[in-house]
Design a protein around this motif. Structure first.
Motif, short mmCIF file in Angstrom:
data_model
loop_
_atom_site.label_atom_id
_atom_site.label_comp_id
_atom_site.label_asym_id
_atom_site.label_seq_id
_atom_site.Cartn_x
_atom_site.Cartn_y
_atom_site.Cartn_z
N LYS A 57 32.03 -0.76 5.32
CA LYS A 57 31.26 0.38 5.21
C LYS A 57 29.85 0.13 4.54
CE LYS A 57 33.19 2.08 0.97
NZ LYS A 57 33.95 3.37 0.41
N ASP A 58 29.73 -0.87 3.83
CA ASP A 58 28.54 -1.15 3.12
C ASP A 58 27.75 -2.11 4.26
OD1 ASP A 58 29.21 -0.06 1.06
OD2 ASP A 58 30.28 -1.89 0.12
N GLY A 59 28.10 -2.27 5.38
CA GLY A 59 27.18 -3.10 6.29
C GLY A 59 27.40 -4.72 6.31
N VAL A 60 28.46 -5.10 5.71
CA VAL A 60 28.74 -6.60 5.47
C VAL A 60 29.63 -6.92 6.85
CG1 VAL A 60 29.39 -8.46 4.25
CG2 VAL A 60 28.44 -6.78 3.22
N ARG A 61 29.06 -7.77 7.74
CA ARG A 61 29.77 -8.11 8.77
C ARG A 61 30.53 -9.60 8.81
NH1 ARG A 61 26.59 -7.72 14.04
NH2 ARG A 61 26.76 -5.54 13.72
N THR A 62 31.71 -9.63 9.10
CA THR A 62 32.43 -11.07 8.97
C THR A 62 32.66 -11.31 10.46
OG1 THR A 62 33.23 -10.59 6.67
CG2 THR A 62 34.24 -12.33 8.20
N ILE A 63 32.37 -12.44 10.64
CA ILE A 63 32.66 -13.37 12.04
C ILE A 63 33.40 -14.22 11.67
CG2 ILE A 63 31.80 -14.14 14.06
CD1 ILE A 63 29.03 -12.92 13.33
#
Length: 312
Positions: A57-63
């Motif tokens: 929800k904080d905008g940290v994307r994990t790929i």
């Protein structure tokens, strides 16, 4: 001298949409890697997606590179899947940072050599190499920080992936190598990123011998930014992304573009550009909000936008 706001326009969402459109047009992608409709007909089918994308929800994307059985090889389909995950809503205000991690004991072993045999033809080989180069450049062109979370081996194009990220946090068990010379395929494209990340003589030694370097040597020479105990790798990455998320998205985007561009200039040219960008930064609502919050000893209320203040 460049006209006012030149750099600022480049990092606006509209500017990034042009970049995304350009990349997609160069290699039209008529498939979705996430539903396993493979584009090449060469990669070996697997039940799970090659990459897994999630976002807090904080905008940290994990790929997450998700092909541990093949040592997370950067096959064409893996590259296309990674590219899709990187570009997904990359111009949206919600995205603040991207972490690239991997499943299994190997971060990435580089290209899938089964794709590079003569039976697949030179046109296909060219597509693999150029798609890989596009992905590596995209990492630096995206307006948010890109962080590699590295465990185990990162070799050849996998090492290139680490070198191309803005920041890299490595487990103490991580190793890095460009061993292509040992199988008759010099790591020329990995050398582009490696040579810009570490001193020239170390890069040449790695490229000429193929011998791996430890996480500590990688840290000492700038390939990674931090080495942590293996069990603390995810925790330390989370601490870093939390700190990044405390800043204004637009200010970071402006700064990332400026930093990458000034590194290619002479000292005088770099200062001219950076001074201009500082003035542009001061003209942003978030630039003035940060200054006022510091003066007033309060927490800033970021807009994360490129809105400009009204001059008095």
């Amino acid at each position: 001298m460049a006209p006012p706001m030149t750099v600022l326009r480049i990092v606006r969402p509209a500017g990034f949409r042009c970049l995304a459109s350009s990349l997609n047009q160069h290699w039209a992608v008529g498939h979705s890697p996430h539903n396993r409709q493979l584009s090449t007909g060469i990669s070996e089918a697997k039940d799970e997606p090659l990459t897994l994308r999630s976002q807090t929800k904080d905008g940290v994307r994990t790929i997450l590179l998700n092909d541990p059985d093949r040592r997370n090889a950067l096959s064409l389909d893996m590259l296309l899947s990674l590219k899709e995950d990187l570009m997904h809503k990359a111009d949206g205000d919600e995205l603040r940072a991207i972490v690239i991690a991997a499943r299994g004991p190997v971060f990435s072993s580089g290209h899938n050599l089964k794709e590079l045999t003569t039976e697949h033809g030179r046109a296909f080989q060219s597509r693999v190499m150029w798609t890989c180069s596009q992905v590596m450049m995209l990492l630096q062109d995206l307006p948010v920080p890109i962080i590699a979370q590295v465990q185990g081996l990162a070799t050849a194009a996998g090492c290139q992936l680490v070198a191309s990220c803005d920041i890299a946090i490595a487990s103490e068990n991580a190793r890095f190598a460009t061993p292509g010379v040992n199988i008759g395929l010099f790591c020329s494209t990995p050398g582009v990123a490696l040579g810009r990340a570490v001193p020239r003589k170390l890069a040449m030694e790695m490229l000429f011998t193929g011998e791996p370097i430890s996480a500590d040597v990688a840290l000492q020479n700038g390939l990674v930014s931090k080495v942590v105990p293996h069990d603390s790798l995810e925790e330390e990455t989370n601490k870093l992304t939390q700190k990044i998320c405390m800043a204004s998205r637009s200010v970071i985007a402006l700064g990332k573009v400026c930093f990458n561009r000034q590194m290619k200039k002479t000292r005088a040219e770099a200062y001219e550009q950076a001074s201009d960008v500082m003035v542009q930064n001061l003209g942003l609502v978030d630039g003035q909000e940060g200054i006022q919050a510091f003066i007033q000893k309060r927490k800033p209320a970021w807009t994360h936008s490129f809105d400009k203040v009204q001059e008095e």
